[in-house]
Design a protein around this motif. Structure first.
Motif, PDB file in Angstrom:
ATOM      1  N   ILE A 136      -2.128   4.147  10.024  1.00 28.96           N
ATOM      2  CA  ILE A 136      -2.881   4.994  11.030  1.00 28.96           C
ATOM      3  C   ILE A 136      -2.353   4.589  12.453  1.00 28.96           C
ATOM      4  O   ILE A 136      -2.171   3.293  12.617  1.00 28.96           O
ATOM      5  N   SER A 137      -1.794   5.502  12.959  1.00 29.73           N
ATOM      6  CA  SER A 137      -1.226   5.249  14.437  1.00 29.73           C
ATOM      7  C   SER A 137      -1.493   6.536  15.178  1.00 29.73           C
ATOM      8  O   SER A 137      -2.004   7.633  14.938  1.00 29.73           O
ATOM      9  N   GLY A 138      -1.266   6.417  16.731  1.00 25.20           N
ATOM     10  CA  GLY A 138      -1.534   7.445  17.462  1.00 25.20           C
ATOM     11  C   GLY A 138      -0.033   8.127  17.635  1.00 25.20           C
ATOM     12  O   GLY A 138       1.005   7.772  16.760  1.00 25.20           O
ATOM     13  N   PRO A 139      -0.272   9.322  18.365  1.00 24.72           N
ATOM     14  CA  PRO A 139       1.353  10.189  18.432  1.00 24.72           C
ATOM     15  C   PRO A 139       2.407   9.115  19.025  1.00 24.72           C
ATOM     16  O   PRO A 139       3.763   9.287  18.456  1.00 24.72           O
ATOM     17  N   GLY A 140       2.123   8.215  19.763  1.00 24.29           N
ATOM     18  CA  GLY A 140       3.247   7.361  20.531  1.00 24.29           C
ATOM     19  C   GLY A 140       3.695   6.283  19.156  1.00 24.29           C
ATOM     20  O   GLY A 140       4.910   5.745  19.714  1.00 24.29           O
ATOM     21  N   GLY A 141       2.889   6.209  18.067  1.00 26.03           N
ATOM     22  CA  GLY A 141       3.234   5.134  17.125  1.00 26.03           C
ATOM     23  C   GLY A 141       3.796   5.774  15.905  1.00 26.03           C
ATOM     24  O   GLY A 141       3.885   5.049  14.793  1.00 26.03           O
ATOM     25  N   GLU A 142       4.158   7.004  15.762  1.00 22.59           N
ATOM     26  CA  GLU A 142       4.309   7.671  14.574  1.00 22.59           C
ATOM     27  C   GLU A 142       5.569   7.247  13.853  1.00 22.59           C
ATOM     28  O   GLU A 142       5.601   7.035  12.748  1.00 22.59           O
ATOM     29  N   ALA A 143       6.688   7.155  14.819  1.00 24.12           N
ATOM     30  CA  ALA A 143       7.924   6.286  14.022  1.00 24.12           C
ATOM     31  C   ALA A 143       7.632   5.005  13.250  1.00 24.12           C
ATOM     32  O   ALA A 143       8.054   4.740  12.246  1.00 24.12           O
ATOM     33  N   ALA A 144       6.861   4.373  14.202  1.00 26.83           N
ATOM     34  CA  ALA A 144       6.375   2.803  13.837  1.00 26.83           C
ATOM     35  C   ALA A 144       5.812   3.042  12.400  1.00 26.83           C
ATOM     36  O   ALA A 144       5.588   2.301  11.506  1.00 26.83           O
ATOM     37  N   ALA A 145       4.759   3.898  12.518  1.00 26.57           N
ATOM     38  CA  ALA A 145       3.886   4.138  11.353  1.00 26.57           C
ATOM     39  C   ALA A 145       4.462   4.634  10.106  1.00 26.57           C
ATOM     40  O   ALA A 145       4.492   4.184   8.919  1.00 26.57           O
ATOM     41  N   ARG A 146       5.560   5.352   9.957  1.00 29.21           N
ATOM     42  CA  ARG A 146       6.404   5.984   9.040  1.00 29.21           C
ATOM     43  C   ARG A 146       7.245   4.540   8.711  1.00 29.21           C
ATOM     44  O   ARG A 146       7.645   4.579   7.240  1.00 29.21           O
ATOM     45  N   GLU A 147       7.806   3.867   9.668  1.00 23.21           N
ATOM     46  CA  GLU A 147       8.453   2.634   9.168  1.00 23.21           C
ATOM     47  C   GLU A 147       7.742   1.677   8.253  1.00 23.21           C
ATOM     48  O   GLU A 147       8.135   1.153   7.262  1.00 23.21           O
ATOM     49  N   ALA A 148       6.404   1.548   8.832  1.00 24.78           N
ATOM     50  CA  ALA A 148       5.344   0.699   7.759  1.00 24.78           C
ATOM     51  C   ALA A 148       5.265   1.263   6.844  1.00 24.78           C
ATOM     52  O   ALA A 148       4.973   0.483   5.589  1.00 24.78           O
ATOM     53  N   GLY A 149       4.995   2.545   6.806  1.00 24.73           N
ATOM     54  CA  GLY A 149       4.868   3.197   5.248  1.00 24.73           C
ATOM     55  C   GLY A 149       5.803   2.894   4.182  1.00 24.73           C
ATOM     56  O   GLY A 149       5.513   3.180   3.121  1.00 24.73           O
TER      57      GLY A 149
END
Length: 206
Positions: A136-149
């Motif tokens: 889970i992340s906000g719009p500003g952390g979408e790229a980071a969330a996909r990297e963590a996924g």
């Protein structure tokens, strides 16, 4: 003929019955009615032999998709994923297995991720994450969330529009077994950086 009154002249008056105008009017009305009936019957015969059964119904042509043969879906732009060192995450245990958050957080830190904190998942998610992990992340952390996924096979990324910042929450779910291998993470990174193009929708055309 004798008497006081005499008939003179060579023409005798003719006695005629009075004119009956009522009968003439009745005959005229009857004639008009008969002609009207004949006209109505002719119109009905015209409709019957015309094949529409006396009714004229407009039929709408079936709608057809307004898809142009030359139109093609526009591919989504590749998403630039950050390096693990630029991803700050919270590792949260949403299972009933103890110690899972710390163990996973240590492994992710060894792979270069910044772990801000680890612990149990909050009540809305505790023991309610069925998949291997929920990111889970906000719009500003979408790229980071996909990297963590990419580090957990079968994980799901959710973007909360109300969330601020770029920190990512990694909620470990009941289906979690272990982190992805380096090969699996590399393959998942390619998929995450190149999301599939949206499907083309064809709207009916009148």
């Amino acid at each position: 003929m004798g008497g006081k009154y005499r008939v003179t002249g060579n023409a005798y008056p003719r006695m005629r019955p009075p004119k009956r105008r009522g009968r003439f009017v009745a005959v005229l009305v009857a004639a008009v009615v008969v002609l009207g009936l004949f006209g109505w019957g002719a119109v009905q015969l015209f409709h019957v032999f015309g094949g529409d059964g006396g009714k004229s119904t407009a039929r709408a042509a079936p709608s057809r998709p307004s898809c142009s043969p030359s139109a093609s879906p526009v591919a989504s732009k590749p998403l630039a994923l950050p390096q693990p060192a630029h991803v700050t995450m919270n590792v949260l245990n949403a299972t009933t297995r103890g110690g899972l958050a710390k163990t996973t957080a240590d492994q992710l830190a060894a792979r270069g991720f910044k772990v801000a904190k680890f612990g149990n998942a909050p009540d809305p998610y505790n023991a309610k994450v069925a998949q291997s992990a929920l990111i889970i992340s906000g719009p500003g952390g979408e790229a980071a969330a996909r990297e963590a996924g990419t580090q957990v096979v079968g994980s799901t990324v959710t973007i909360d529009p109300k969330r601020k910042g770029s920190t990512v929450d990694v909620l470990i779910g009941n289906a979690f077994a272990k982190l992805a291998t380096p090969t699996q993470a590399a393959e998942a990174r390619v998929t995450a950086a190149n999301p599939p193009a949206p499907k083309q929708s064809c709207a009916p055309q009148d």
